[in-house]
Write a protein that holds these residues in place. Structure first.
Motif, PDB file in Angstrom:
ATOM      1  N   HIS A  40       0.795  -1.215   0.000  1.00 31.03           N
ATOM      2  CA  HIS A  40       0.000   0.000   0.000  1.00 31.03           C
ATOM      3  C   HIS A  40       0.836   1.277   0.000  1.00 31.03           C
ATOM      4  O   HIS A  40       0.281   2.372   0.118  1.00 31.03           O
ATOM      5  CB  HIS A  40      -0.956   0.001   1.191  1.00 31.03           C
ATOM      6  CG  HIS A  40      -1.930  -1.144   1.162  1.00 31.03           C
ATOM      7  ND1 HIS A  40      -2.918  -1.245   0.201  1.00 31.03           N
ATOM      8  CD2 HIS A  40      -2.044  -2.252   1.944  1.00 31.03           C
ATOM      9  CE1 HIS A  40      -3.620  -2.348   0.411  1.00 31.03           C
ATOM     10  NE2 HIS A  40      -3.109  -2.979   1.457  1.00 31.03           N
ATOM     11  N   ASP A  41       2.135   1.151  -0.117  1.00 27.22           N
ATOM     12  CA  ASP A  41       2.983   2.340  -0.204  1.00 27.22           C
ATOM     13  C   ASP A  41       2.759   3.049  -1.536  1.00 27.22           C
ATOM     14  O   ASP A  41       2.836   2.429  -2.604  1.00 27.22           O
ATOM     15  CB  ASP A  41       4.462   1.962  -0.079  1.00 27.22           C
ATOM     16  CG  ASP A  41       4.873   1.674   1.351  1.00 27.22           C
ATOM     17  OD1 ASP A  41       4.258   2.245   2.267  1.00 27.22           O
ATOM     18  OD2 ASP A  41       5.811   0.877   1.552  1.00 27.22           O
ATOM     19  N   ARG A  42       2.510   4.328  -1.476  1.00 27.77           N
ATOM     20  CA  ARG A  42       2.341   5.117  -2.698  1.00 27.77           C
ATOM     21  C   ARG A  42       3.725   5.484  -3.223  1.00 27.77           C
ATOM     22  O   ARG A  42       4.520   6.121  -2.527  1.00 27.77           O
ATOM     23  CB  ARG A  42       1.514   6.369  -2.413  1.00 27.77           C
ATOM     24  CG  ARG A  42       0.055   6.059  -2.053  1.00 27.77           C
ATOM     25  CD  ARG A  42      -0.731   7.335  -1.809  1.00 27.77           C
ATOM     26  NE  ARG A  42      -0.321   7.977  -0.579  1.00 27.77           N
ATOM     27  CZ  ARG A  42      -0.844   7.728   0.623  1.00 27.77           C
ATOM     28  NH1 ARG A  42      -1.811   6.830   0.736  1.00 27.77           N
ATOM     29  NH2 ARG A  42      -0.422   8.361   1.690  1.00 27.77           N
ATOM     30  N   VAL A  43       3.998   5.099  -4.479  1.00 29.49           N
ATOM     31  CA  VAL A  43       5.307   5.329  -5.087  1.00 29.49           C
ATOM     32  C   VAL A  43       5.175   6.353  -6.203  1.00 29.49           C
ATOM     33  O   VAL A  43       4.498   6.116  -7.214  1.00 29.49           O
ATOM     34  CB  VAL A  43       5.900   4.016  -5.646  1.00 29.49           C
ATOM     35  CG1 VAL A  43       7.297   4.272  -6.212  1.00 29.49           C
ATOM     36  CG2 VAL A  43       5.947   2.940  -4.567  1.00 29.49           C
ATOM     37  N   ALA A  44       5.820   7.500  -6.033  1.00 30.16           N
ATOM     38  CA  ALA A  44       5.795   8.559  -7.041  1.00 30.16           C
ATOM     39  C   ALA A  44       7.094   8.528  -7.846  1.00 30.16           C
ATOM     40  O   ALA A  44       8.143   8.112  -7.340  1.00 30.16           O
ATOM     41  CB  ALA A  44       5.630   9.915  -6.374  1.00 30.16           C
ATOM     42  N   THR A  45       7.022   8.953  -9.098  1.00 25.67           N
ATOM     43  CA  THR A  45       8.210   8.979  -9.952  1.00 25.67           C
ATOM     44  C   THR A  45       8.378  10.355 -10.584  1.00 25.67           C
ATOM     45  O   THR A  45       7.411  11.056 -10.853  1.00 25.67           O
ATOM     46  CB  THR A  45       8.137   7.941 -11.078  1.00 25.67           C
ATOM     47  OG1 THR A  45       7.027   8.245 -11.939  1.00 25.67           O
ATOM     48  CG2 THR A  45       7.985   6.538 -10.527  1.00 25.67           C
ATOM     49  N   PHE A  63       2.608  -2.621  -7.844  1.00 26.61           N
ATOM     50  CA  PHE A  63       2.867  -1.573  -6.875  1.00 26.61           C
ATOM     51  C   PHE A  63       1.860  -0.443  -7.049  1.00 26.61           C
ATOM     52  O   PHE A  63       1.263  -0.273  -8.118  1.00 26.61           O
ATOM     53  CB  PHE A  63       4.285  -1.020  -7.056  1.00 26.61           C
ATOM     54  CG  PHE A  63       5.348  -1.848  -6.395  1.00 26.61           C
ATOM     55  CD1 PHE A  63       5.806  -1.538  -5.126  1.00 26.61           C
ATOM     56  CD2 PHE A  63       5.900  -2.928  -7.055  1.00 26.61           C
ATOM     57  CE1 PHE A  63       6.788  -2.298  -4.527  1.00 26.61           C
ATOM     58  CE2 PHE A  63       6.888  -3.690  -6.463  1.00 26.61           C
ATOM     59  CZ  PHE A  63       7.331  -3.378  -5.195  1.00 26.61           C
ATOM     60  N   HIS A  64       1.679   0.329  -6.001  1.00 28.34           N
ATOM     61  CA  HIS A  64       0.774   1.469  -6.051  1.00 28.34           C
ATOM     62  C   HIS A  64       1.522   2.641  -6.687  1.00 28.34           C
ATOM     63  O   HIS A  64       2.078   3.502  -6.013  1.00 28.34           O
ATOM     64  CB  HIS A  64       0.301   1.820  -4.649  1.00 28.34           C
ATOM     65  CG  HIS A  64      -0.711   2.922  -4.619  1.00 28.34           C
ATOM     66  ND1 HIS A  64      -1.445   3.200  -3.499  1.00 28.34           N
ATOM     67  CD2 HIS A  64      -1.123   3.809  -5.551  1.00 28.34           C
ATOM     68  CE1 HIS A  64      -2.253   4.205  -3.745  1.00 28.34           C
ATOM     69  NE2 HIS A  64      -2.060   4.600  -4.979  1.00 28.34           N
ATOM     70  N   TYR A  65       1.542   2.650  -8.010  1.00 28.24           N
ATOM     71  CA  TYR A  65       2.144   3.756  -8.747  1.00 28.24           C
ATOM     72  C   TYR A  65       1.235   4.961  -8.573  1.00 28.24           C
ATOM     73  O   TYR A  65       0.104   4.978  -9.050  1.00 28.24           O
ATOM     74  CB  TYR A  65       2.330   3.370 -10.219  1.00 28.24           C
ATOM     75  CG  TYR A  65       2.791   4.514 -11.104  1.00 28.24           C
ATOM     76  CD1 TYR A  65       3.697   5.449 -10.641  1.00 28.24           C
ATOM     77  CD2 TYR A  65       2.308   4.643 -12.405  1.00 28.24           C
ATOM     78  CE1 TYR A  65       4.119   6.493 -11.443  1.00 28.24           C
ATOM     79  CE2 TYR A  65       2.727   5.670 -13.214  1.00 28.24           C
ATOM     80  CZ  TYR A  65       3.629   6.600 -12.728  1.00 28.24           C
ATOM     81  OH  TYR A  65       4.030   7.635 -13.530  1.00 28.24           O
ATOM     82  N   PHE A  66       1.728   5.981  -7.897  1.00 29.82           N
ATOM     83  CA  PHE A  66       0.922   7.096  -7.424  1.00 29.82           C
ATOM     84  C   PHE A  66       0.833   8.193  -8.490  1.00 29.82           C
ATOM     85  O   PHE A  66       1.789   8.919  -8.731  1.00 29.82           O
ATOM     86  CB  PHE A  66       1.547   7.642  -6.140  1.00 29.82           C
ATOM     87  CG  PHE A  66       0.688   8.611  -5.383  1.00 29.82           C
ATOM     88  CD1 PHE A  66      -0.676   8.421  -5.241  1.00 29.82           C
ATOM     89  CD2 PHE A  66       1.267   9.719  -4.771  1.00 29.82           C
ATOM     90  CE1 PHE A  66      -1.462   9.306  -4.528  1.00 29.82           C
ATOM     91  CE2 PHE A  66       0.502  10.602  -4.048  1.00 29.82           C
ATOM     92  CZ  PHE A  66      -0.867  10.402  -3.922  1.00 29.82           C
ATOM     93  N   PRO A 333      -6.615   2.761  -6.844  1.00 33.73           N
ATOM     94  CA  PRO A 333      -7.375   3.767  -7.569  1.00 33.73           C
ATOM     95  C   PRO A 333      -6.534   4.860  -8.189  1.00 33.73           C
ATOM     96  O   PRO A 333      -6.983   5.535  -9.109  1.00 33.73           O
ATOM     97  CB  PRO A 333      -8.308   4.351  -6.486  1.00 33.73           C
ATOM     98  CG  PRO A 333      -7.732   3.928  -5.187  1.00 33.73           C
ATOM     99  CD  PRO A 333      -7.012   2.653  -5.438  1.00 33.73           C
ATOM    100  N   ASP A 334      -5.311   5.069  -7.722  1.00 38.68           N
ATOM    101  CA  ASP A 334      -4.496   6.135  -8.278  1.00 38.68           C
ATOM    102  C   ASP A 334      -3.417   5.617  -9.228  1.00 38.68           C
ATOM    103  O   ASP A 334      -2.469   6.329  -9.535  1.00 38.68           O
ATOM    104  CB  ASP A 334      -3.828   6.929  -7.153  1.00 38.68           C
ATOM    105  CG  ASP A 334      -4.829   7.763  -6.399  1.00 38.68           C
ATOM    106  OD1 ASP A 334      -5.569   8.508  -7.048  1.00 38.68           O
ATOM    107  OD2 ASP A 334      -4.887   7.636  -5.170  1.00 38.68           O
ATOM    108  N   THR A 335      -3.515   4.377  -9.686  1.00 35.55           N
ATOM    109  CA  THR A 335      -2.563   3.882 -10.656  1.00 35.55           C
ATOM    110  C   THR A 335      -2.904   4.428 -12.026  1.00 35.55           C
ATOM    111  O   THR A 335      -3.788   5.248 -12.194  1.00 35.55           O
ATOM    112  CB  THR A 335      -2.532   2.340 -10.676  1.00 35.55           C
ATOM    113  OG1 THR A 335      -3.870   1.863 -10.768  1.00 35.55           O
ATOM    114  CG2 THR A 335      -1.874   1.794  -9.421  1.00 35.55           C
ATOM    115  N   LEU A 336      -2.206   3.953 -13.054  1.00 36.44           N
ATOM    116  CA  LEU A 336      -2.351   4.531 -14.387  1.00 36.44           C
ATOM    117  C   LEU A 336      -3.783   4.514 -14.908  1.00 36.44           C
ATOM    118  O   LEU A 336      -4.175   5.359 -15.689  1.00 36.44           O
ATOM    119  CB  LEU A 336      -1.464   3.755 -15.378  1.00 36.44           C
ATOM    120  CG  LEU A 336       0.025   4.044 -15.296  1.00 36.44           C
ATOM    121  CD1 LEU A 336       0.779   3.101 -16.219  1.00 36.44           C
ATOM    122  CD2 LEU A 336       0.321   5.475 -15.663  1.00 36.44           C
TER     123      LEU A 336
END
Length: 364
Positions: A40-45, A63-66, A333-336
């Protein structure tokens, strides 16, 4: 044989045992992960072109791609990519330098407002000097331009304040800045858009001390607004398209990557919440005999990206996220995409890396 410091070192300390005598696809320069990323970690790039590969594989692995900035209306996948939605966590386009990253953070929080605020295109549309390629054709009017920027800055602030892990890929040390206030552009004015003016624009090539200072300030800026955030730094293995220095582009590429790699090492050594991931070493290492580059010797092959991301998932995925050696797929819900049936098509589109720097040397 007399005892000496090398006698009891582990295999990864020796070239022969960890590189030369290992199958190329099995070479693993990651000794240990500084921390783990959970389900559940939000990962930003953010960062250069190569960061797009990382985002794609993170999302594909569950992964939770944020992603904090999405289109207001439904779009076809190709248009989503064309308008830079989901390419990075927010629609900031390529961020090639640490100075550009720091500038974005300050602009999103109203701390810095560049003098060069907007460019007018040939057809009268408006273009963002600091995101020249995110809106094909430009914005139709000032109201649209301002509203989009407000939405964008809000998305940047959300990414800063809510992400659990920020992955940043360093790309370049060379940049063009505005002489009046030092505002840094992603690409040279007059290439993707705008007009080059030697009285207003100047070339800079940031040194190690400057890059280190900029990135340290950027990390501190984020920490002040997000307690507990962790950072993973990488260096893009993609060479420079062109150099503004009076020297061979190969030499300039080596210089830039050496500076950026040194900065990563310095930051990892100073801060417990910063980890360096050696994607650069995996792609550029001579052990793979050049197999991780396409025929243009710039683009990274899917085999190379897969090697990098397999190591990333192996070392950074939390133990309870792995089943039979593979990460557990899941969607957030916040993935691509909010619709799982579109996931495969989005991943296919995402494989087409968007690189603003290519405007420096167009093929046509």
């Amino acid at each position: 044989m007399m005892p000496h410091p090398y006698a009891d070192l582990p295999p990864y300390c020796f070239w022969r045992r960890s590189v030369a005598e290992i199958e190329p696809q099995e070479v693993d320069p990651v000794v240990h992960a500084r921390f783990r990323i959970g389900r559940h970690d939000r990962v930003a790039t953010a960062g250069s072109c190569f960061a797009q590969h990382i985002a794609r594989h993170l999302a594909g692995a569950g992964f939770h791609y944020f992603v904090t900035e999405q289109a207001d209306v439904p779009m076809e996948v190709s248009l989503t990519r064309k308008y830079n939605y989901g390419v990075f966590s927010a629609r900031y386009g390529n961020i090639y330098t640490a100075r550009q990253f720091l500038q974005l953070l300050k602009r999103a929080y109203g701390i810095f407002k560049p003098v060069d605020d907007v460019w007018v295109g040939n057809n009268g549309t408006l273009i963002d000097p600091y995101r020249p390629n995110i809106q094909p054709g430009g914005f139709s009017c000032e109201r649209e331009y301002r509203l989009d920027r407000e939405q964008h800055f809000a998305a940047v602030r959300r990414a800063v304040e809510e992400t659990n892990v920020m992955v940043f890929t360093f790309g370049l040390t060379e940049a063009w800045v505005n002489k009046s206030d030092g505002a840094v552009y992603p690409v040279c004015p007059g290439t993707a858009a705008g007009t080059f003016d030697s009285t207003q624009h100047k070339f800079v090539n940031f040194g190690m001390v400057q890059v280190l200072g900029d990135m340290r300030e950027a990390l501190d800026f984020i920490r002040e607004r997000n307690r507990g955030v962790r950072f993973i730094l990488t260096v893009s293995p993609v060479p420079l398209v062109a150099t503004a220095e009076n020297r061979h582009v190969l030499v300039s590429t080596t210089y830039s990557k050496a500076v950026l790699r040194t900065v990563c090492g310095e930051l990892e050594g100073r801060f417990d919440d910063v980890a360096y991931f050696p994607s650069y070493e995996v792609i550029t290492g001579n052990f793979n005999r050049g197999l991780y580059y396409e025929s243009d010797l710039r683009e990274v092959t899917e085999a190379g990206v897969s090697h990098v991301m397999r190591l990333f998932l192996q070392h950074y995925a939390a133990a309870d996220e792995v089943a039979n050696g593979e990460p557990i797929p899941h969607m957030e819900p916040d993935t691509l995409t909010r619709d799982p049936k579109d996931f495969a098509r989005i991943m296919e589109e995402a494989a087409k890396v968007i690189c603003d720097e290519l405007v420096l040397d167009p093929k046509d």
